[in-house]
Design an enzyme around this catalytic site. Sequence first.
Site, short mmCIF file in Angstrom:
data_model
loop_
_atom_site.label_atom_id
_atom_site.label_comp_id
_atom_site.label_asym_id
_atom_site.label_seq_id
_atom_site.Cartn_x
_atom_site.Cartn_y
_atom_site.Cartn_z
N ILE A 31 -18.68 0.09 42.12
CA ILE A 31 -17.75 1.18 41.81
C ILE A 31 -18.47 2.34 41.11
O ILE A 31 -18.02 3.49 41.18
CB ILE A 31 -16.57 0.64 40.97
CG1 ILE A 31 -15.34 1.51 41.12
CG2 ILE A 31 -16.95 0.45 39.51
CD1 ILE A 31 -14.05 0.84 40.66
N GLY A 92 -27.82 -7.89 29.43
CA GLY A 92 -27.03 -6.70 29.77
C GLY A 92 -25.92 -6.95 30.77
O GLY A 92 -25.37 -6.01 31.35
N HIS A 99 -23.67 -12.12 40.11
CA HIS A 99 -23.80 -11.12 41.18
C HIS A 99 -25.24 -10.64 41.26
O HIS A 99 -25.95 -10.60 40.26
CB HIS A 99 -22.87 -9.92 40.95
CG HIS A 99 -22.95 -9.34 39.57
ND1 HIS A 99 -22.27 -9.88 38.50
CD2 HIS A 99 -23.63 -8.29 39.08
CE1 HIS A 99 -22.53 -9.17 37.41
NE2 HIS A 99 -23.36 -8.19 37.74
N HIS A 101 -27.26 -7.29 42.26
CA HIS A 101 -27.21 -5.87 42.60
C HIS A 101 -28.25 -5.65 43.71
O HIS A 101 -29.42 -6.03 43.56
CB HIS A 101 -27.63 -4.99 41.41
CG HIS A 101 -26.73 -5.07 40.22
ND1 HIS A 101 -25.87 -4.07 39.87
CD2 HIS A 101 -26.59 -6.03 39.26
CE1 HIS A 101 -25.23 -4.39 38.75
NE2 HIS A 101 -25.66 -5.58 38.35
#
Length: 114
Positions: A31, A92, A99, A101
């Site tokens: 997003i 972080g 997930h 990235h």
Amino acid sequence: MDNCIFCKIVRGDIPCRKVYDDDDLLAFHDIHPVAQVHIMLIPKLHLASLMEANDSHTALLGKMLLSTSKLAKEQGLNNGFRTVINTGKGGGQEVFHLHIHIIGGNIPPMVRRD
Ligand code: 5GP
Ligand code: ZN
């Protein structure tokens, strides 16, 4: 997991811009992309982070890693891409559903030496 945002995306309770879907995995556009291409690749199984993974997840984690190249190429990243897995608060991580990235486009080296 009722309150997990990525489980809600898996269930279809929250919309996403889907790029891949099978029995085990879902991939969708981040997003808040940090580059021209920024895909989230997640297992449909709720697993909070790599710190919660164990031997029973070997095949799933292998499938995730092996899927990254295919997804990256489908996004036009024929020249390479970056994978990032943030793990735990110390790493972080903000969404506690594992997930990867997949990031690409015109990105600089990760570590600057100047
Ligand atoms: P983390 O910091 O946990 O490694 O990454 C979480 C990522 O999830 C961030 O890049 C963030 O932009 C993305 N994200 C958080 N909420 C949503 C959402 O509702 N939809 C989508 N598509 N991405 C999200
Ligand atoms: Zn979840």
